[in-house]
Scaffold this motif. Structure first.
Motif, PDB file in Angstrom:
ATOM      1  N   LEU A 187       4.219  35.832  26.122  1.00  0.00           N
ATOM      2  CA  LEU A 187       5.499  35.495  25.486  1.00  0.00           C
ATOM      3  C   LEU A 187       6.037  34.160  25.991  1.00  0.00           C
ATOM      4  O   LEU A 187       6.617  33.383  25.221  1.00  0.00           O
ATOM      5  CB  LEU A 187       6.515  36.605  25.722  1.00  0.00           C
ATOM      6  CG  LEU A 187       6.215  37.938  25.030  1.00  0.00           C
ATOM      7  CD1 LEU A 187       7.272  38.976  25.401  1.00  0.00           C
ATOM      8  CD2 LEU A 187       6.125  37.762  23.533  1.00  0.00           C
ATOM      9  N   GLY A 188       5.835  33.896  27.276  1.00  0.00           N
ATOM     10  CA  GLY A 188       6.297  32.629  27.847  1.00  0.00           C
ATOM     11  C   GLY A 188       5.599  31.431  27.224  1.00  0.00           C
ATOM     12  O   GLY A 188       6.242  30.418  26.896  1.00  0.00           O
ATOM     13  N   LEU A 189       4.286  31.530  27.036  1.00  0.00           N
ATOM     14  CA  LEU A 189       3.556  30.422  26.423  1.00  0.00           C
ATOM     15  C   LEU A 189       3.905  30.251  24.951  1.00  0.00           C
ATOM     16  O   LEU A 189       4.004  29.128  24.461  1.00  0.00           O
ATOM     17  CB  LEU A 189       2.049  30.607  26.615  1.00  0.00           C
ATOM     18  CG  LEU A 189       1.559  30.334  28.035  1.00  0.00           C
ATOM     19  CD1 LEU A 189       0.134  30.833  28.221  1.00  0.00           C
ATOM     20  CD2 LEU A 189       1.657  28.855  28.368  1.00  0.00           C
ATOM     21  N   VAL A 190       4.114  31.353  24.250  1.00  0.00           N
ATOM     22  CA  VAL A 190       4.545  31.261  22.846  1.00  0.00           C
ATOM     23  C   VAL A 190       5.923  30.609  22.770  1.00  0.00           C
ATOM     24  O   VAL A 190       6.164  29.718  21.947  1.00  0.00           O
ATOM     25  CB  VAL A 190       4.549  32.656  22.174  1.00  0.00           C
ATOM     26  CG1 VAL A 190       5.233  32.606  20.813  1.00  0.00           C
ATOM     27  CG2 VAL A 190       3.132  33.191  22.035  1.00  0.00           C
ATOM     28  N   ALA A 191       6.839  31.018  23.644  1.00  0.00           N
ATOM     29  CA  ALA A 191       8.186  30.432  23.657  1.00  0.00           C
ATOM     30  C   ALA A 191       8.138  28.954  24.036  1.00  0.00           C
ATOM     31  O   ALA A 191       8.828  28.131  23.417  1.00  0.00           O
ATOM     32  CB  ALA A 191       9.079  31.202  24.632  1.00  0.00           C
ATOM     33  N   LEU A 192       7.327  28.611  25.040  1.00  0.00           N
ATOM     34  CA  LEU A 192       7.200  27.207  25.449  1.00  0.00           C
ATOM     35  C   LEU A 192       6.643  26.368  24.303  1.00  0.00           C
ATOM     36  O   LEU A 192       7.130  25.258  24.046  1.00  0.00           O
ATOM     37  CB  LEU A 192       6.312  27.091  26.689  1.00  0.00           C
ATOM     38  CG  LEU A 192       6.080  25.685  27.221  1.00  0.00           C
ATOM     39  CD1 LEU A 192       7.397  25.038  27.655  1.00  0.00           C
ATOM     40  CD2 LEU A 192       5.088  25.722  28.383  1.00  0.00           C
TER      41      LEU A 192
END
Length: 187
Positions: A170-175
């Protein structure tokens, strides 16, 4: 146009996800039908495939597929962030691949830092990497116990590893979404 960028990035991740899930479902169906067909042609009893055996096999396959799906989403996230920075698909994929492979060597780097500082607790940072958590979750799914790589320092649960992997994904998708919002497409 900028307001539609998050939807565009999310649709790309969704497309990758759907294609991966379709390939997993197809592979599991082909494997199951092939095994049953081979058993039938060999004259073996099909009764050995009881409902419980099929259910356990299906659950194990689904968990392994889910784990592979998460690892691919994490790699895709590395590549997508790199693509946005380099503005090159090939450069992004190569940097994403280097990041994914380089992350696996983080234990070696942390080991050197721990030796230099003479403090083994530095190795606990490795617990936050996708590599460790993928190995730990795989160990839990296949063997029913945690990965022994950090034995003595950490014995993490499947829920801990799932949470860390979810945070990475989720962090990489959000970034990716945030960086894409800020990128000027015209230049």
């Amino acid at each position: 146009p900028r307001s539609r960028r998050s939807g565009l990035i999310l649709s790309k991740y969704l497309t990758v996800g759907v294609l991966i899930l379709l390939s997993f479902v197809s592979a599991i169906a082909i494997l199951a039908l092939g095994t049953i067909t081979a058993t039938a042609f060999a004259g073996g009893p099909l009764a050995q495939w009881s409902g419980d055996a099929l259910a356990n096999s299906a659950v194990g396959s689904v968990l392994r597929a889910l784990l592979t799906f998460v690892s691919i989403i994490i790699f895709t996230g590395f590549a997508a962030v790199a693509c946005i920075y380099t503005r090159s698909i090939l450069g992004g994929v190569l940097i994403g691949l280097a990041a994914a492979v380089g992350e696996q060597f983080s234990l070696m780097v942390l080991g050197q830092v721990a030796a230099w500082l003479q403090d083994l607790s530095v190795l606990k940072l490795y617990r936050l990497t996708p590599t460790y958590n993928l190995a730990n979750a795989t160990s839990w799914i296949n063997d029913g116990h945690p990965d022994s790589l950090l034995s003595g320092l950490a014995f993490d649960s499947l829920a801990f590893s799932a949470g860390i992997l979810l945070a990475w994904g989720l962090g990489l998708v959000a970034l990716t979404s945030v960086l894409f919002q800020r990128q000027d497409i015209a230049s």
